[in-house]
Motif scaffolding. Structure first.
Motif, mmCIF file in Angstrom:
data_model
loop_
_atom_site.group_PDB
_atom_site.id
_atom_site.type_symbol
_atom_site.label_atom_id
_atom_site.label_comp_id
_atom_site.label_asym_id
_atom_site.label_seq_id
_atom_site.Cartn_x
_atom_site.Cartn_y
_atom_site.Cartn_z
ATOM 1 N N ARG A 61 43.902 7.499 59.795
ATOM 2 C CA ARG A 61 44.447 7.017 61.066
ATOM 3 C C ARG A 61 43.422 7.159 62.179
ATOM 4 O O ARG A 61 43.305 6.302 63.054
ATOM 5 C CB ARG A 61 45.728 7.793 61.413
ATOM 6 C CG ARG A 61 46.940 7.404 60.568
ATOM 7 C CD ARG A 61 48.243 7.861 61.197
ATOM 8 N NE ARG A 61 48.282 9.313 61.374
ATOM 9 C CZ ARG A 61 48.779 10.152 60.466
ATOM 10 N NH1 ARG A 61 49.246 9.678 59.311
ATOM 11 N NH2 ARG A 61 48.797 11.442 60.695
ATOM 12 N N LEU A 62 42.660 8.261 62.165
ATOM 13 C CA LEU A 62 41.620 8.458 63.165
ATOM 14 C C LEU A 62 40.521 7.406 63.015
ATOM 15 O O LEU A 62 40.030 6.859 64.007
ATOM 16 C CB LEU A 62 41.033 9.872 63.040
ATOM 17 C CG LEU A 62 39.934 10.259 64.040
ATOM 18 C CD1 LEU A 62 40.440 10.139 65.484
ATOM 19 C CD2 LEU A 62 39.465 11.698 63.788
ATOM 20 N N GLU A 63 40.130 7.127 61.767
ATOM 21 C CA GLU A 63 39.116 6.102 61.530
ATOM 22 C C GLU A 63 39.608 4.738 62.010
ATOM 23 O O GLU A 63 38.847 3.956 62.606
ATOM 24 C CB GLU A 63 38.774 6.050 60.039
ATOM 25 C CG GLU A 63 37.973 7.242 59.559
ATOM 26 C CD GLU A 63 37.720 7.220 58.070
ATOM 27 O OE1 GLU A 63 36.625 7.650 57.657
ATOM 28 O OE2 GLU A 63 38.621 6.772 57.311
ATOM 29 N N GLY A 75 37.848 2.636 64.797
ATOM 30 C CA GLY A 75 37.272 1.400 64.296
ATOM 31 C C GLY A 75 36.006 1.594 63.506
ATOM 32 O O GLY A 75 35.175 0.668 63.428
ATOM 33 N N THR A 76 35.832 2.750 62.920
ATOM 34 C CA THR A 76 34.641 3.019 62.116
ATOM 35 C C THR A 76 34.958 4.087 61.082
ATOM 36 O O THR A 76 35.883 4.895 61.268
ATOM 37 C CB THR A 76 33.456 3.493 62.993
ATOM 38 O OG1 THR A 76 32.282 3.615 62.193
ATOM 39 C CG2 THR A 76 33.765 4.828 63.644
ATOM 40 N N ALA A 77 34.175 4.091 60.007
ATOM 41 C CA ALA A 77 34.367 5.111 58.982
ATOM 42 C C ALA A 77 33.735 6.422 59.432
ATOM 43 O O ALA A 77 32.662 6.454 60.039
ATOM 44 C CB ALA A 77 33.735 4.654 57.680
#
Length: 263
Positions: free
Chosen positions: A3-5, A9-11
């Motif tokens: 959810r944080l990624e 918007g990034t890994a």
């Protein structure tokens, strides 16, 4: 983590069947997040302390008669364990305290007697027995208690009425029905720590029992039998902040602990 990624918007992690390693973004977040979270914790703690009235500057005005015991005890208790609270206390003429609280020049006041004034709330803080200060060689000094009529046979020093009309009137009323009328006088100076006029061995000064704790050498204090108590009041603004509410709570607990309101 996913959810944080998604939110960023990034890994943040590179996942394989054998390992999980941080990406460049993940490493940057791992380095910057702990200080940021610690700062957020401090901000929350600061907000909680402010809401509890444990932060800020508190200005307390007190009458001289409250300066021997009452005001110092309350100031010490307010500061104990509250490193974020700064307390400044200043002696003031009693009639000025309630107006100063009402218009915000000071945050709280301690007065002897229930002083009049608008825009404030008064809370009974302490009751004190009424007695007289006198020389140790005075004819009445051997009495554990003094009758009001016996005290009235000697010259009586009362505080200047302009300095505290409430207390002046209460003390003079003790002798209203005594005949012949006692001889009243006011001191030449408003505050004389040496109490020189009492050393003649005749003059008496009606005073609350707090005077017993601050007697100059050669003087003593004796209670007046049957006299009503004097009172000390905490004065706060009618509209109260968390800091004002904390002062009220601390004062209430202190009065209970020190038996200031015991009958």
């Amino acid at each position: 983590m996913r959810r944080l990624e998604a939110e960023l918007g990034t890994a943040l992690l590179v996942r394989t069947t054998r390992s999980v390693v941080l990406t460049t973004a993940g490493a940057a977040l791992a380095e910057s997040a702990p200080p940021a979270l610690a700062a957020l914790d401090r901000a929350w703690d600061t907000a909680r302390s402010a809401a509890a009235g444990e932060l800020g500057t508190l200005r307390v005005g007190y009458s001289l008669s409250a300066g021997a015991e009452t005001a110092p005890a309350l100031v010490d208790r307010l500061m104990h364990g509250n490193s974020g609270l700064e307390v400044g206390a200043v002696p003031m003429a009693t009639p000025e305290i309630s107006p100063a609280v009402a218009d915000g020049r000071i945050d709280a006041g301690i007065t002897r007697g229930e002083q009049p004034g608008r825009g404030v709330r008064r809370f009974l803080l302490r009751r004190a027995r009424v007695g007289v200060q006198l020389a140790q060689h005075h004819p009445l000094a051997d009495h554990p208690e003094i009758e009001i009529a016996d005290a009235a046979a000697y010259p009586l020093r009362l505080p200047d009425r302009a300095a505290n009309p409430v207390i002046h009137d209460q003390l003079s009323a003790l002798f209203r029905d005594i005949r012949p009328h006692p001889r009243f006088h006011t001191p030449a100076v408003s505050f004389d720590m040496s109490q020189r006029d009492l050393r003649d061995g005749l003059t008496l000064a009606p005073a609350g029992e707090a005077a017993a704790a601050t007697q100059p050498s050669g003087l003593t204090w004796r209670p007046l039998r049957g006299a009503p108590s004097l009172t000390f009041h905490l004065v706060l603004p009618r509209e109260q902040s968390p800091l004002h509410r904390r002062v009220r709570a601390v004062a209430k607990a202190l009065a209970h602990e020190l038996h200031w309101l015991a009958d």
